[in-house]
Write a protein that holds these residues in place. Structure first.
Motif, PDB file in Angstrom:
ATOM      1  N   GLU A  81      32.751  55.238 -39.558  1.00  0.00           N
ATOM      2  CA  GLU A  81      34.201  54.211 -39.314  1.00  0.00           C
ATOM      3  C   GLU A  81      34.051  53.648 -41.274  1.00  0.00           C
ATOM      4  O   GLU A  81      35.129  53.986 -41.754  1.00  0.00           O
ATOM      5  CB  GLU A  81      33.482  53.364 -39.215  1.00  0.00           C
ATOM      6  CG  GLU A  81      34.448  51.921 -39.253  1.00  0.00           C
ATOM      7  CD  GLU A  81      35.943  51.405 -38.598  1.00  0.00           C
ATOM      8  OE1 GLU A  81      36.097  50.985 -39.841  1.00  0.00           O
ATOM      9  OE2 GLU A  81      36.276  52.130 -37.927  1.00  0.00           O
ATOM     10  N   LEU A  84      36.216  56.541 -43.049  1.00  0.00           N
ATOM     11  CA  LEU A  84      37.717  55.753 -42.847  1.00  0.00           C
ATOM     12  C   LEU A  84      38.783  54.401 -43.384  1.00  0.00           C
ATOM     13  O   LEU A  84      39.723  54.766 -44.091  1.00  0.00           O
ATOM     14  CB  LEU A  84      38.110  55.643 -41.145  1.00  0.00           C
ATOM     15  CG  LEU A  84      38.017  56.761 -39.666  1.00  0.00           C
ATOM     16  CD1 LEU A  84      38.505  55.950 -38.269  1.00  0.00           C
ATOM     17  CD2 LEU A  84      39.534  57.774 -40.653  1.00  0.00           C
ATOM     18  N   GLY A  85      37.042  54.021 -43.987  1.00  0.00           N
ATOM     19  CA  GLY A  85      37.714  52.994 -45.168  1.00  0.00           C
ATOM     20  C   GLY A  85      37.991  53.421 -45.684  1.00  0.00           C
ATOM     21  O   GLY A  85      38.524  52.662 -46.447  1.00  0.00           O
ATOM     22  N   SER A  87      40.024  55.438 -46.850  1.00  0.00           N
ATOM     23  CA  SER A  87      41.508  56.444 -47.007  1.00  0.00           C
ATOM     24  C   SER A  87      42.079  55.238 -46.493  1.00  0.00           C
ATOM     25  O   SER A  87      42.398  53.738 -46.448  1.00  0.00           O
ATOM     26  CB  SER A  87      41.637  57.744 -45.645  1.00  0.00           C
ATOM     27  OG  SER A  87      42.952  57.753 -45.654  1.00  0.00           O
ATOM     28  N   ARG A  90      44.629  55.562 -42.146  1.00  0.00           N
ATOM     29  CA  ARG A  90      43.259  55.603 -41.968  1.00  0.00           C
ATOM     30  C   ARG A  90      43.642  57.052 -40.762  1.00  0.00           C
ATOM     31  O   ARG A  90      43.131  57.443 -40.364  1.00  0.00           O
ATOM     32  CB  ARG A  90      42.780  54.188 -41.307  1.00  0.00           C
ATOM     33  CG  ARG A  90      42.136  53.950 -41.785  1.00  0.00           C
ATOM     34  CD  ARG A  90      42.004  52.789 -40.995  1.00  0.00           C
ATOM     35  NE  ARG A  90      40.923  52.669 -40.209  1.00  0.00           N
ATOM     36  CZ  ARG A  90      39.458  52.472 -40.018  1.00  0.00           C
ATOM     37  NH1 ARG A  90      39.012  51.802 -41.008  1.00  0.00           N
ATOM     38  NH2 ARG A  90      39.529  52.374 -39.102  1.00  0.00           N
TER      39      ARG A  90
END
Length: 122
Positions: A81, A84-85, A87, A90
């Motif tokens: 998670e 992903l944060g 980017s 996402r």
């Protein structure tokens, strides 16, 4: 979530692997099978992990028994998670991640998504 440091990760690995509460002495003895580490160092890092909310502790006689609060899988999911944060896109990051997965991992992901959908429908 910040990634665990080396000794933090080694301590958590043992507690996750053992799937039972353990004392600092047990962790130290196991770590010393592969490399020397001082009892006080492991005690300090274990206390830090407790302060950070990674470990629960329960007094047994004069020693503390430590138990992980989260599973290894929950830790890995939190790291993903966080990744992903990082980017701005996402969806694109997810596509890159999935492209690097094996067929078995993609199948497991599909099954997990089906399970989430079933839970959402109640």
């Amino acid at each position: 979530m910040r990634r665990l440091g080396n000794l933090e990760a080694e301590i958590m690995d043992r507690l996750w692997t053992w799937s039972r509460p353990a004392t600092v002495r047990e962790v130290v003895d196991d770590l010393n099978k592969t490399r020397p580490v001082a009892y006080t160092t492991v005690m300090t890092v274990t206390n830090i992990l407790h302060s950070k909310g990674w470990l629960l502790r329960d007094k047994q006689g004069r020693a503390w028994l430590y138990t992980p609060v989260r599973s290894r899988e929950a830790y890995a999911a939190a790291l993903m998670e966080n990744g992903l944060g990082e980017s701005k896109d996402r969806s694109a990051a997810l596509v890159h991640f999935v492209e690097s997965m094996s067929e078995d991992e993609v199948a497991a992901l599909r099954e997990a998504l089906r399970g989430v959908e079933r839970q959402a429908k109640g």
